[in-house]
Enzyme design. Structure first.
Site, PDB file in Angstrom:
ATOM      1  N   PHE A 231       6.367  -5.815 -11.033  1.00 60.38           N
ATOM      2  CA  PHE A 231       5.523  -4.781 -11.622  1.00 60.38           C
ATOM      3  C   PHE A 231       4.394  -4.909 -12.559  1.00 60.38           C
ATOM      4  O   PHE A 231       3.525  -4.019 -12.729  1.00 60.38           O
ATOM      5  CB  PHE A 231       6.347  -3.882 -12.647  1.00 60.38           C
TER       6      PHE A 231
ATOM      7  N   SER B 105       1.317   0.732  -3.646  1.00 62.95           N
ATOM      8  CA  SER B 105       0.929   2.038  -3.980  1.00 62.95           C
ATOM      9  C   SER B 105       0.272   2.725  -2.618  1.00 62.95           C
ATOM     10  O   SER B 105      -0.247   2.050  -1.795  1.00 62.95           O
ATOM     11  CB  SER B 105      -0.253   2.196  -4.910  1.00 62.95           C
ATOM     12  N   ALA B 106       0.508   4.025  -2.765  1.00 62.47           N
ATOM     13  CA  ALA B 106       0.068   4.874  -1.734  1.00 62.47           C
ATOM     14  C   ALA B 106      -1.384   4.569  -1.551  1.00 62.47           C
ATOM     15  O   ALA B 106      -2.108   5.198  -0.523  1.00 62.47           O
ATOM     16  CB  ALA B 106       0.698   6.304  -1.798  1.00 62.47           C
TER      17      ALA B 106
ATOM     18  N   TYR C  44      -8.708  -1.116  -8.246  1.00 57.21           N
ATOM     19  CA  TYR C  44      -7.493  -1.067  -8.359  1.00 57.21           C
ATOM     20  C   TYR C  44      -6.667  -0.948  -7.052  1.00 57.21           C
ATOM     21  O   TYR C  44      -5.996  -2.117  -6.812  1.00 57.21           O
ATOM     22  CB  TYR C  44      -6.830   0.100  -9.135  1.00 57.21           C
TER      23      TYR C  44
ATOM     24  N   LYS D 146      -4.593  -4.157  -5.057  1.00 56.26           N
ATOM     25  CA  LYS D 146      -3.276  -4.012  -4.329  1.00 56.26           C
ATOM     26  C   LYS D 146      -3.186  -4.434  -2.905  1.00 56.26           C
ATOM     27  O   LYS D 146      -2.153  -4.934  -2.528  1.00 56.26           O
ATOM     28  CB  LYS D 146      -2.738  -2.328  -4.285  1.00 56.26           C
TER      29      LYS D 146
ATOM     30  N   ASN E 114      -4.156  10.180 -18.113  1.00 58.54           N
ATOM     31  CA  ASN E 114      -5.180  10.223 -16.616  1.00 58.54           C
ATOM     32  C   ASN E 114      -4.397  11.017 -15.594  1.00 58.54           C
ATOM     33  O   ASN E 114      -5.000  11.539 -14.852  1.00 58.54           O
ATOM     34  CB  ASN E 114      -5.018   8.827 -15.764  1.00 58.54           C
TER      35      ASN E 114
ATOM     36  N   ARG F 174     -12.127  15.865  -9.109  1.00 59.86           N
ATOM     37  CA  ARG F 174     -12.312  14.710  -9.788  1.00 59.86           C
ATOM     38  C   ARG F 174     -12.880  13.815  -8.701  1.00 59.86           C
ATOM     39  O   ARG F 174     -12.580  13.789  -7.453  1.00 59.86           O
ATOM     40  CB  ARG F 174     -11.221  14.092 -10.315  1.00 59.86           C
TER      41      ARG F 174
HETATM   42  P1  NAD Z   1       3.049   0.163 -16.862  1.00 57.01           P
HETATM   43  O1  NAD Z   1       1.666  -0.005 -17.425  1.00 57.01           O
HETATM   44  O2  NAD Z   1       3.948   1.292 -17.618  1.00 57.01           O
HETATM   45  O3  NAD Z   1       3.835  -1.079 -16.516  1.00 57.01           O
HETATM   46  C1  NAD Z   1       3.282  -2.245 -16.175  1.00 57.01           C
HETATM   47  C2  NAD Z   1       3.534  -3.528 -17.406  1.00 57.01           C
HETATM   48  O4  NAD Z   1       2.796  -4.475 -16.877  1.00 57.01           O
HETATM   49  C3  NAD Z   1       3.043  -3.076 -18.717  1.00 57.01           C
HETATM   50  O5  NAD Z   1       4.105  -3.031 -19.626  1.00 57.01           O
HETATM   51  C4  NAD Z   1       2.142  -4.121 -19.307  1.00 57.01           C
HETATM   52  O6  NAD Z   1       2.249  -4.517 -20.363  1.00 57.01           O
HETATM   53  C5  NAD Z   1       2.294  -5.293 -18.071  1.00 57.01           C
HETATM   54  N1  NAD Z   1       1.438  -6.025 -17.782  1.00 57.01           N
HETATM   55  C6  NAD Z   1       0.136  -5.906 -17.428  1.00 57.01           C
HETATM   56  N2  NAD Z   1      -0.578  -6.833 -17.264  1.00 57.01           N
HETATM   57  C7  NAD Z   1       0.308  -7.961 -17.481  1.00 57.01           C
HETATM   58  C8  NAD Z   1       0.193  -9.278 -17.299  1.00 57.01           C
HETATM   59  N3  NAD Z   1      -1.306  -9.823 -16.961  1.00 57.01           N
HETATM   60  N4  NAD Z   1       1.293 -10.168 -17.795  1.00 57.01           N
HETATM   61  C9  NAD Z   1       2.508  -9.687 -18.037  1.00 57.01           C
HETATM   62  N5  NAD Z   1       2.642  -8.067 -18.021  1.00 57.01           N
HETATM   63  C10 NAD Z   1       1.714  -7.359 -17.926  1.00 57.01           C
HETATM   64  O7  NAD Z   1       2.962   0.941 -15.378  1.00 57.01           O
HETATM   65  P2  NAD Z   1       3.892   1.461 -14.309  1.00 57.01           P
HETATM   66  O8  NAD Z   1       3.577   2.735 -14.163  1.00 57.01           O
HETATM   67  O9  NAD Z   1       5.497   1.141 -14.729  1.00 57.01           O
HETATM   68  O10 NAD Z   1       3.634   0.474 -12.739  1.00 57.01           O
HETATM   69  C11 NAD Z   1       4.190  -0.423 -12.483  1.00 57.01           C
HETATM   70  C12 NAD Z   1       3.554  -1.009 -11.268  1.00 57.01           C
HETATM   71  O11 NAD Z   1       3.578   0.046 -10.331  1.00 57.01           O
HETATM   72  C13 NAD Z   1       2.093  -1.261 -11.438  1.00 57.01           C
HETATM   73  O12 NAD Z   1       1.703  -2.491 -10.755  1.00 57.01           O
HETATM   74  C14 NAD Z   1       1.518  -0.352 -11.040  1.00 57.01           C
HETATM   75  O13 NAD Z   1       0.088  -0.716 -10.180  1.00 57.01           O
HETATM   76  C15 NAD Z   1       2.245   0.130  -9.634  1.00 57.01           C
HETATM   77  N6  NAD Z   1       2.040   1.614  -9.383  1.00 57.01           N
HETATM   78  C16 NAD Z   1       2.186   2.547 -10.384  1.00 57.01           C
HETATM   79  C17 NAD Z   1       2.026   3.945  -9.876  1.00 57.01           C
HETATM   80  C18 NAD Z   1       2.116   4.846 -11.043  1.00 57.01           C
HETATM   81  O14 NAD Z   1       1.811   5.878 -10.822  1.00 57.01           O
HETATM   82  N7  NAD Z   1       2.769   4.799 -12.162  1.00 57.01           N
HETATM   83  C19 NAD Z   1       1.774   4.230  -8.617  1.00 57.01           C
HETATM   84  C20 NAD Z   1       1.702   3.225  -7.982  1.00 57.01           C
HETATM   85  C21 NAD Z   1       1.866   1.960  -8.097  1.00 57.01           C
HETATM   86  N1  UFG Z   2      -5.038  16.536 -11.718  1.00 56.25           N
HETATM   87  C1  UFG Z   2      -5.570  17.575 -12.309  1.00 56.25           C
HETATM   88  N2  UFG Z   2      -5.747  17.325 -13.696  1.00 56.25           N
HETATM   89  C2  UFG Z   2      -5.401  16.232 -14.286  1.00 56.25           C
HETATM   90  C3  UFG Z   2      -5.007  15.114 -13.802  1.00 56.25           C
HETATM   91  C4  UFG Z   2      -4.648  15.334 -12.308  1.00 56.25           C
HETATM   92  O1  UFG Z   2      -5.719  18.361 -11.602  1.00 56.25           O
HETATM   93  O2  UFG Z   2      -5.637  16.463 -15.559  1.00 56.25           O
HETATM   94  C5  UFG Z   2      -4.703  16.381 -10.326  1.00 56.25           C
HETATM   95  C6  UFG Z   2      -5.275  15.241  -9.303  1.00 56.25           C
HETATM   96  O3  UFG Z   2      -6.686  16.065  -9.006  1.00 56.25           O
HETATM   97  C7  UFG Z   2      -4.667  15.412  -8.120  1.00 56.25           C
HETATM   98  C8  UFG Z   2      -3.010  15.523  -8.838  1.00 56.25           C
HETATM   99  O4  UFG Z   2      -3.405  16.303  -9.961  1.00 56.25           O
HETATM  100  O5  UFG Z   2      -4.778  16.194  -7.319  1.00 56.25           O
HETATM  101  C9  UFG Z   2      -2.351  14.212  -9.042  1.00 56.25           C
HETATM  102  O6  UFG Z   2      -3.288  13.264  -9.990  1.00 56.25           O
HETATM  103  P1  UFG Z   2      -2.796  12.021 -10.801  1.00 56.25           P
HETATM  104  O7  UFG Z   2      -3.608  11.363 -11.449  1.00 56.25           O
HETATM  105  O8  UFG Z   2      -1.515  12.477 -11.478  1.00 56.25           O
HETATM  106  O9  UFG Z   2      -2.260  11.147  -9.345  1.00 56.25           O
HETATM  107  P2  UFG Z   2      -3.221  10.634  -8.054  1.00 56.25           P
HETATM  108  O10 UFG Z   2      -2.575  10.911  -6.867  1.00 56.25           O
HETATM  109  O11 UFG Z   2      -4.671  10.724  -8.332  1.00 56.25           O
HETATM  110  O12 UFG Z   2      -3.009   8.912  -8.456  1.00 56.25           O
HETATM  111  C10 UFG Z   2      -1.752   8.258  -8.517  1.00 56.25           C
HETATM  112  C11 UFG Z   2      -2.007   7.007  -9.459  1.00 56.25           C
HETATM  113  C12 UFG Z   2      -2.829   6.042  -8.450  1.00 56.25           C
HETATM  114  C13 UFG Z   2      -2.038   5.783  -7.309  1.00 56.25           C
HETATM  115  C14 UFG Z   2      -1.693   7.261  -6.532  1.00 56.25           C
HETATM  116  C15 UFG Z   2      -0.932   6.926  -5.465  1.00 56.25           C
HETATM  117  O13 UFG Z   2      -2.742   7.370 -10.652  1.00 56.25           O
HETATM  118  O14 UFG Z   2      -2.823   5.080  -9.436  1.00 56.25           O
HETATM  119  O15 UFG Z   2      -1.150   7.939  -7.498  1.00 56.25           O
HETATM  120  O16 UFG Z   2       0.215   6.216  -5.501  1.00 56.25           O
HETATM  121  F1  UFG Z   2      -2.741   5.020  -6.581  1.00 56.25           F
END
Ligand code: NAD
Ligand code: UFG
Length: 337
Positions: A80, A124-125, A148, A152, A197, A291
């Protein structure tokens, strides 16, 4: 099975550690705490009734990783760890390639040196880029529009090359759609630093009165109500998907890309409505400009996960909102006490 979770104290890792522990796996968390806190360890012990081993370390430290893999006799790794903010990745691309790509290279080196060859990767998608058709299945072309997403994609391709070079590797790249929600206890959840975000944590903070209103990014998309549509998936469903992926890899070799989504899309205004219903609070909003980089709609075809992993998401939108609200409320209480 003994499983190392890099990034294990983060949002998705912490929820996955609960599911795996409850299934009887030995879980070890490895994290540099750059985007999480070790306070989560107490919460995890409270939920699971047992302490979960934790090693503070960076994934770029191959030596510490190797020692950890050997010391805990690890059988499989769920990776992760990484940075995940799209906007920040545009400003600081080198940090993203260093943490995400270099971090994965270092992990692969450590795993190879101790002959651990089962890896589940958090993809990620975003690797689908601008959707050419919907729903998105795994054979949809991949591309990236920001560092980013490119990190991936590079990692997925690198893992594919590794699997092709040595048939003993077992690799699953899980392409998450939009993870939201929290553990039903309300003890753990998503707690972003600063201004969120992502949509769900922002809505939760507005409902709690911490922010005045939500900015809805655009209402002129070609969707039913004009706002962006996404495939929101409950983090506990996602966590269970990781357990299913480990079971799948115990009987399958090679490289596999698999969507983890529900197959259903909800608009921004659907999410506002659902959150108001679940929380009983108002979520004031205003419509602002789109955005940059956002797509109109993005949702999964979850068929492959259902067939290969025998997994599907079961929790509802109401479960996602209600658990987010419970976590939001518990955060408030813990700040006050
Ligand atoms: P998160 O930031 O809560 O968890 C990631 C963890 O990785 C954190 O605890 C951070 O401290 C740790 N980390 C970062 N860099 C590191 C490093 N160099 N060495 C050791 N630890 C490190 O994020 P999350 O939402 O739990 O996401 C987990 C994974 O899923 C990520 O790889 C993210 O890209 C992927 N992902 C997340 C989402 C989402 O919307 N949350 C969507 C698609 C993919
Ligand atoms: N949105 C708003 N206002 C906000 C935040 C988001 O209107 O303050 C809208 C965005 O425009 C979008 C939807 O809500 O239509 C979802 O936005 P998010 O930022 O929650 O999610 P995204 O789909 O943009 O992106 C997320 C992660 C990315 C990942 C992607 C696909 O942040 O890292 O899902 O997995 F790549």
């Amino acid at each position: 099975m003994n499983v190392l979770l890099t990034g294990g104290t983060g949002y998705i890792g912490s929820h996955t550690s609960v599911v795996l522990t409850e299934l009887g796996h030995l879980v070890v968390l490895y994290d540099n705490l750059s985007n999480s806190s070790d306070l989560v360890l107490h919460k995890l012990a409270q939920i699971t009734g047992q302490p979960i081993p934790f090693v503070k370390g960076d994934v770029r430290d191959a030596e510490l990783l190797t020692e950890t893999l050997a010391a805990y006799r690890i059988d499989a790794v769920i990776h992760f760890a990484g940075l995940k903010a799209v906007g920040e990745s545009v400003e600081k691309p080198a940090d993203y390639y260093a943490n995400n790509v270099q971090g994965t290279i270092s992990l692969l080196q450590a795993m190879r040196s101790v002959q651990v060859k089962t890896l589940v990767f958090s993809s990620s998608a975003t690797v689908y880029g601008e959707p050419q058709y919907l729903p998105l299945d795994e054979s949809h072309p991949t591309s990236a529009t920001n560092p980013y997403g490119r990190s991936k994609l590079h990692i997925e391709e690198m893992l594919n090359d590794m699997a092709a070079s040595d048939p003993a590797w077992r690799m699953a790249c899980l392409r998450y759609f939009n993870p939201v929600g929290a553990h039903e206890s309300g003890l753990i959840g998503e707690n972003p630093n600063g201004v969120p975000n992502n949509l769900m944590p922002y809505i939760a903070q507005v409902a709690a009165g911490q922010r005045a209103e939500l900015s809805v990014f655009g209402d002129d998309y070609p969707t039913a109500d004009g706002t962006g549509v996404r495939d929101y998936i409950h983090v506990m469903d996602l966590a269970e998907g990781h357990a299913a992926a480990l079971a799948f890899l115990s009987v399958t070799t090679g490289w596999h890309a698999i969507n983890l989504g529900t197959g259903k899309g909800y608009s921004v205004l659907d999410m506002v409505q659902a959150f108001e219903n679940a929380s009983g609070q108002q979520v004031p909003y205003k419509i602002v400009a789109r955005r940059a980089g956002d797509v109109a709609a993005c949702y999964a075809d979850p068929k492959k996960a259902s067939e290969a992993l025998n997994w599907r998401a079961t929790r509802t939108l109401d479960d996602m909102c209600a658990s987010t609200w419970r976590f939001q409320q518990s955060q408030r209480l813990s700040v006050k006490s």
